[in-house]
Design an enzyme around this catalytic site. Structure first.
Site, PDB file in Angstrom:
ATOM      1  N   LYS A  99      -8.170  -1.053  24.737  1.00  0.00           N
ATOM      2  CA  LYS A  99      -7.294  -2.209  24.875  1.00  0.00           C
ATOM      3  C   LYS A  99      -6.998  -2.508  26.350  1.00  0.00           C
ATOM      4  CE  LYS A  99      -6.771  -3.254  20.522  1.00  0.00           C
ATOM      5  NZ  LYS A  99      -7.206  -4.548  19.985  1.00  0.00           N
TER       6      LYS A  99
ATOM      7  N   ASP B 149     -18.832  -8.557   9.161  1.00  0.00           N
ATOM      8  CA  ASP B 149     -18.574  -7.365   9.965  1.00  0.00           C
ATOM      9  C   ASP B 149     -18.862  -7.709  11.424  1.00  0.00           C
ATOM     10  OD1 ASP B 149     -18.423  -4.924  11.222  1.00  0.00           O
ATOM     11  OD2 ASP B 149     -19.806  -3.894   9.868  1.00  0.00           O
ATOM     12  N   ILE B 150     -17.813  -7.733  12.241  1.00  0.00           N
ATOM     13  CA  ILE B 150     -17.995  -8.134  13.637  1.00  0.00           C
ATOM     14  C   ILE B 150     -18.820  -7.131  14.424  1.00  0.00           C
ATOM     15  CG2 ILE B 150     -15.867  -9.484  13.682  1.00  0.00           C
ATOM     16  CD1 ILE B 150     -14.576  -7.168  15.261  1.00  0.00           C
TER      17      ILE B 150
ATOM     18  N   ASN C 237      -8.702 -10.442  17.231  1.00  0.00           N
ATOM     19  CA  ASN C 237      -7.590  -9.610  16.771  1.00  0.00           C
ATOM     20  C   ASN C 237      -8.030  -8.289  16.147  1.00  0.00           C
ATOM     21  OD1 ASN C 237      -4.815  -9.025  15.538  1.00  0.00           O
ATOM     22  ND2 ASN C 237      -6.101  -9.249  13.716  1.00  0.00           N
TER      23      ASN C 237
ATOM     24  N   ILE D  11       4.712  -2.917  15.846  1.00  0.00           N
ATOM     25  CA  ILE D  11       4.741  -4.038  14.910  1.00  0.00           C
ATOM     26  C   ILE D  11       4.530  -3.496  13.497  1.00  0.00           C
ATOM     27  CG2 ILE D  11       3.738  -6.268  14.305  1.00  0.00           C
ATOM     28  CD1 ILE D  11       5.001  -6.232  17.090  1.00  0.00           C
TER      29      ILE D  11
ATOM     30  N   TYR E 201      -8.250   4.613  21.994  1.00  0.00           N
ATOM     31  CA  TYR E 201      -7.774   3.305  21.540  1.00  0.00           C
ATOM     32  C   TYR E 201      -7.091   2.567  22.686  1.00  0.00           C
ATOM     33  CZ  TYR E 201      -4.843  -0.172  19.220  1.00  0.00           C
ATOM     34  OH  TYR E 201      -4.217  -1.341  18.867  1.00  0.00           O
TER      35      TYR E 201
END
Length: 255
Positions: free
Chosen positions: A160, A64-65, A92, A189, A156
């Site tokens: 970014k 878990d980052i 990512n 995407i 969000y």
């Protein structure tokens, strides 16, 4: 040692977060196809194992980052797996919690900041000694909508957009240490991010319709197309490229 062994021994080491699905999976597989050793990082073992299936150069790493010691433990594992080598870190992993101003909760705001901004920063910091030794590359995965308004997902998009600024700032900071920093900014995407966000099929269809209407090339992109951009920016041949944020969005950001 035979020729094949020498190729494997000399291949680069890549760490990819969020490697269980979508862009992360495609990126891990693209680097492995080039002969690189890939550490595929994610929270769920099942998807990571699928990413690595049939690909001996991909090693799943369940982590878990956002955990308190997550970045340091991840880099320690990468170091131990591959003899202290790391050539490329691909930040990512990301999450989306939609919501207009007036409906946001502290938990949803904090979760996006932790995954999309704080964790990549701490991972990059933990990776610095290994990347400096290798003359390595940090690749941040941003979003093209971070360069324009995105009502309903403003937090969000803001995380970014901040990652874009970190990319440029780190590129200048780390150039004297021989480390390049770049980013890709995907548009629409075909990934499971909408499912992970909890969107209904009807809502997802409406999102896709809007995305198609705002993408000049008139289609949804594939994870493999973003992975191609990542591998190219991280390639040794791109050694004079740093600080760039490359849209991979079918022209959406300039439309």
């Amino acid at each position: 040692m035979n020729a094949n062994s020498r190729v494997i021994a000399n291949s680069r080491v890549i760490a990819v977060t969020g490697a269980g699905t979508g862009i992360g999976r495609a990126t891990a597989r693209a680097f492995a196809a080039e002969g690189a050793h890939v550490v595929a990082i994610g929270r769920r073992p099942g998807p990571l194992e699928e990413t690595a299936s049939g690909r001996g150069l991909i090693t799943p790493l369940v982590a878990d980052i956002t955990a308190e010691d997550g970045p340091e433990e991840i880099m320690r594992a990468v170091r131990d797996l591959h003899g202290g080598r790391l050539d490329v870190l691909v930040n990512n992993a990301g999450i989306v919690h939609g919501g207009a101003l007036g409906t946001l909760t502290p938990e949803r705001i904090t979760a996006q900041l932790a995954t999309n901004l704080v964790a990549p920063t701490l991972l990059a910091q933990a990776a610095l000694p290994l990347l400096e030794t290798a003359g390595g590359v940090i690749v941040n995965v941003s979003t093209s909508v971070g360069q324009r308004a995105w009502p309903g997902s403003s937090v969000y998009a803001a995380t970014k957009a901040a990652l874009d600024l970190l990319t440029r700032s780190w590129a200048v900071e780390l150039a004297p240490r021989g480390i390049r920093v770049v980013a890709v900014a995907p548009g629409a995407i075909d990934t499971p991010i909408g499912v992970h966000q909890g969107l209904t099929p009807e809502r997802m269809a409406a999102v896709r319709e809007w995305q198609l209407a705002h993408t000049p090339l008139g289609r949804i992109g594939r994870p493999e197309e973003v992975a191609w951009a990542i591998t190219q920016l991280a390639a040794p041949a791109a050694s004079f490229v740093t600080g760039v944020v490359l849209p991979v969005d079918g022209g959406a950001v300039v439309a």
